[in-house]
Design a protein around this motif. Structure first.
Motif, PDB file in Angstrom:
ATOM      1  N   UNK A   9     -43.167 -31.808   2.020  1.00  6.81           N
ATOM      2  CA  UNK A   9     -42.499 -31.030   3.049  1.00  6.81           C
ATOM      3  C   UNK A   9     -42.396 -31.792   4.362  1.00  6.81           C
ATOM      4  N   UNK A  10     -41.442 -31.380   5.196  1.00  3.40           N
ATOM      5  CA  UNK A  10     -41.235 -32.034   6.496  1.00  3.40           C
ATOM      6  C   UNK A  10     -41.692 -31.179   7.668  1.00  3.40           C
ATOM      7  N   UNK A  11     -41.494 -29.855   7.583  1.00  2.86           N
ATOM      8  CA  UNK A  11     -41.806 -28.967   8.708  1.00  2.86           C
ATOM      9  C   UNK A  11     -43.043 -28.100   8.488  1.00  2.86           C
ATOM     10  N   UNK A  12     -43.650 -28.217   7.310  1.00  2.12           N
ATOM     11  CA  UNK A  12     -44.921 -27.538   7.050  1.00  2.12           C
ATOM     12  C   UNK A  12     -45.861 -28.502   6.338  1.00  2.12           C
ATOM     13  N   UNK A  13     -47.134 -28.135   6.318  1.00  2.88           N
ATOM     14  CA  UNK A  13     -48.110 -28.785   5.453  1.00  2.88           C
ATOM     15  C   UNK A  13     -48.581 -27.754   4.442  1.00  2.88           C
ATOM     16  N   UNK A  30     -43.285 -29.070  19.311  1.00  2.00           N
ATOM     17  CA  UNK A  30     -42.389 -27.978  19.729  1.00  2.00           C
ATOM     18  C   UNK A  30     -43.070 -26.621  19.566  1.00  2.00           C
ATOM     19  N   UNK A  31     -44.391 -26.600  19.606  1.00  2.00           N
ATOM     20  CA  UNK A  31     -45.157 -25.367  19.362  1.00  2.00           C
ATOM     21  C   UNK A  31     -44.725 -24.696  18.060  1.00  2.00           C
ATOM     22  N   UNK A  32     -44.399 -25.551  17.073  1.00  2.00           N
ATOM     23  CA  UNK A  32     -44.010 -25.079  15.745  1.00  2.00           C
ATOM     24  C   UNK A  32     -42.812 -24.135  15.775  1.00  2.00           C
ATOM     25  N   UNK A  33     -41.858 -24.443  16.650  1.00  2.00           N
ATOM     26  CA  UNK A  33     -40.640 -23.642  16.738  1.00  2.00           C
ATOM     27  C   UNK A  33     -39.952 -23.593  15.372  1.00  2.00           C
ATOM     28  N   UNK A  34     -39.404 -22.439  15.074  1.00  2.00           N
ATOM     29  CA  UNK A  34     -38.874 -22.139  13.741  1.00  2.00           C
ATOM     30  C   UNK A  34     -37.569 -22.868  13.470  1.00  2.00           C
ATOM     31  N   UNK A  35     -37.441 -23.415  12.287  1.00  2.00           N
ATOM     32  CA  UNK A  35     -36.204 -24.043  11.824  1.00  2.00           C
ATOM     33  C   UNK A  35     -35.876 -23.520  10.435  1.00  2.00           C
ATOM     34  N   UNK A  36     -34.652 -23.762   9.982  1.00  2.00           N
ATOM     35  CA  UNK A  36     -34.284 -23.358   8.629  1.00  2.00           C
ATOM     36  C   UNK A  36     -35.101 -24.122   7.605  1.00  2.00           C
ATOM     37  N   UNK A  37     -35.367 -25.410   7.884  1.00  2.00           N
ATOM     38  CA  UNK A  37     -36.191 -26.195   6.959  1.00  2.00           C
ATOM     39  C   UNK A  37     -37.582 -25.595   6.834  1.00  2.00           C
ATOM     40  N   UNK A  38     -38.157 -25.181   7.970  1.00  2.00           N
ATOM     41  CA  UNK A  38     -39.487 -24.557   7.943  1.00  2.00           C
ATOM     42  C   UNK A  38     -39.461 -23.290   7.088  1.00  2.00           C
ATOM     43  N   UNK A  39     -38.423 -22.479   7.269  1.00  2.00           N
ATOM     44  CA  UNK A  39     -38.305 -21.237   6.502  1.00  2.00           C
ATOM     45  C   UNK A  39     -38.199 -21.514   5.009  1.00  2.00           C
ATOM     46  N   UNK A  40     -37.352 -22.463   4.647  1.00  2.00           N
ATOM     47  CA  UNK A  40     -37.157 -22.783   3.234  1.00  2.00           C
ATOM     48  C   UNK A  40     -38.430 -23.359   2.625  1.00  2.00           C
ATOM     49  N   UNK A  41     -39.093 -24.231   3.369  1.00  2.00           N
ATOM     50  CA  UNK A  41     -40.306 -24.855   2.853  1.00  2.00           C
ATOM     51  C   UNK A  41     -41.439 -23.848   2.719  1.00  2.00           C
ATOM     52  N   UNK A  42     -41.554 -22.937   3.675  1.00  2.00           N
ATOM     53  CA  UNK A  42     -42.597 -21.933   3.588  1.00  2.00           C
ATOM     54  C   UNK A  42     -42.375 -21.029   2.382  1.00  2.00           C
ATOM     55  N   UNK A  43     -41.135 -20.640   2.153  1.00  2.00           N
ATOM     56  CA  UNK A  43     -40.801 -19.809   0.991  1.00  2.00           C
ATOM     57  C   UNK A  43     -41.178 -20.538  -0.294  1.00  2.00           C
ATOM     58  N   UNK A  44     -40.844 -21.802  -0.379  1.00  2.00           N
ATOM     59  CA  UNK A  44     -41.166 -22.594  -1.565  1.00  2.00           C
ATOM     60  C   UNK A  44     -42.679 -22.694  -1.757  1.00  2.00           C
ATOM     61  N   UNK A  45     -43.409 -22.943  -0.657  1.00  2.00           N
ATOM     62  CA  UNK A  45     -44.863 -23.072  -0.735  1.00  2.00           C
ATOM     63  C   UNK A  45     -45.518 -21.758  -1.150  1.00  2.00           C
ATOM     64  N   UNK A  46     -44.994 -20.632  -0.639  1.00  2.00           N
ATOM     65  CA  UNK A  46     -45.523 -19.325  -1.021  1.00  2.00           C
ATOM     66  C   UNK A  46     -45.392 -19.113  -2.530  1.00  2.00           C
ATOM     67  N   UNK A  47     -44.225 -19.445  -3.090  1.00  2.00           N
ATOM     68  CA  UNK A  47     -44.014 -19.264  -4.521  1.00  2.00           C
ATOM     69  C   UNK A  47     -44.884 -20.225  -5.315  1.00  2.00           C
TER      70      UNK A  47
END
Length: 273
Positions: A9-13, A30-47
Motif C-alpha cells: 500500500x501507498x497511503x496506509x500501512x 498531511x495529518x493523514x488527510x483522506x485520499x481516494x487511494x487511502x479509501x481504496x486501500x483501507x477497504x482492501x485491507x479490511x477485507x
C-alpha cells in the motif's frame, strides 16, 4: 509473535500482530488527510483482515501526531475553484444495500473494528470513525465535523449514524457548529472512551487482545451482526432472529469451550467456530 507488515500500500500501512490487524493511515506530513487511494486501500485491507482466520480484531489508527485531518484540502480547493468552469461533480453511485456504502461495509464484517484516535480527526475521517464498532481517543486529541465551516453538508452517512451514537440534539449541535471537541467531552457524549496519550496504541492493543481472548470470536461476530441489523428491524423480528441464533450457538465449538473452560477453571481456547 512477530508482527507481519504488508508493503503493497501507498497511503496506509497494514500489519498483523498476533490476533490483531492494524491499519495505519499513513500520510503523516498531511495529518493523514483522506485520499481516494487511502479509501481504496483501507477497504482492501479490511477485507484482507476479515478473510484471515488468525485475525480477531481490526484496529485503525493514524501515523504521526494526527488520526485524519479530513479530506485533502488540495482536492477540496480544486473542487471549489472549478465551480462555474465545468459540470458539477456527479453524486456517487449509491447501492440499495445499507451495508454496502462507503463506510457502512465495516458494519457487516464479523471482525470487530476498533478506532484508535491518536490525534486530530475531522470531516470524512470522523465519518469513517462513526462506523467503527469501538472508539478509543487519546487524551488531548480533538475532533470536529467541520462540514458547516466549509459550506458543506453532513456527508458519508454521518447524518444517520451520529444521532444514533449521541442523540439528535448533540449530533445537530456538532454538525451545525463544526466546533472542536476534546476527548473528555467526546467521552461524556458517549462517542469515545478516553485513554492516556502516553502508550495509547499499546493500551488499545492490550484491550483488543484481552477482548478477543476472553470472549468467543464467534459470539462477537454474531452479536455485532445482530446489533446493526436491528437498526433496520422491528422488535419482533430481532427477537425471532435472536431465538434462531441462540439455537445455532448451542451447536458451536465456542459454546462447548465456553462451558468447559468455566467448569475446569482455566483460560478459554476459543476457535471462533
Amino acid at each position: 509473535m512477530t508482527a507481519q507488515t504488508t508493503p503493497a500500500y501507498t497511503d496506509i500501512l497494514y500489519e498483523v500482530d498476533g490476533p490483531l490487524a492494524v491499519i495505519t493511515l499513513n500520510r503523516p506530513d498531511r495529518l493523514n488527510a483522506w485520499t481516494q487511494a487511502m479509501e481504496d486501500e483501507m477497504h482492501d485491507a479490511m477485507l484482507q483482515a476479515e478473510a484471515d482466520e488468525a485475525v480477531r480484531a481490526i484496529i485503525v489508527t493514524g501515523a504521526g501526531r494526527g488520526f485524519c485531518a479530513g479530506a485533502d484540502m488540495g482536492l477540496l480547493s480544486g473542487a471549489a475553484e472549478s465551480q462555474g468552469t465545468r459540470e458539477p461533480r456527479a453524486a456517487e453511485a449509491v447501492s440499495n444495500d445499507n451495508f454496502d456504502q462507503k463506510f457502512s461495509y465495516m458494519l457487516k464484517l464479523k471482525t470487530p473494528v476498533i478506532a484508535a484516535i491518536n490525534g486530530p480527526v475531522a470531516g470524512i475521517g470522523l465519518c469513517m470513525v462513526l462506523f467503527t464498532d469501538l472508539r478509543f481517543m487519546a487524551e488531548g486529541a480533538k475532533l470536529t465535523t467541520a462540514f458547516a465551516r466549509r459550506g458543506l453538508i453532513a456527508e458519508h452517512g454521518s447524518s444517520w449514524m451520529l444521532p444514533r451514537l449521541i442523540g439528535n440534539m448533540n449530533a445537530l449541535e456538532l454538525l451545525f457548529s463544526g466546533r472542536l471537541v476534546g476527548t473528555a467531552e467526546a467521552e461524556r457524549l458517549g462517542l469515545v472512551r478516553s485513554l492516556p496519550a502516553e502508550g495509547f496504541l499499546d493500551a488499545v492493543k492490550t484491550y483488543a487482545r484481552e477482548l478477543v481472548t476472553t470472549s468467543s470470536p464467534r459470539s462477537i461476530g454474531v452479536m455485532k451482526g445482530q446489533v446493526y441489523r436491528a437498526m433496520f428491524q422491528n422488535l419482533s423480528t430481532a427477537w425471532d432472529e435472536a431465538n434462531r441464533l441462540m439455537v445455532e450457538s448451542f451447536e458451536s465449538e465456542d459454546f462447548r469451550e465456553g462451558v468447559s473452560h468455566f467448569v475446569e477453571k482455566r483460560a478459554p481456547a476459543f476457535t471462533g467456530r
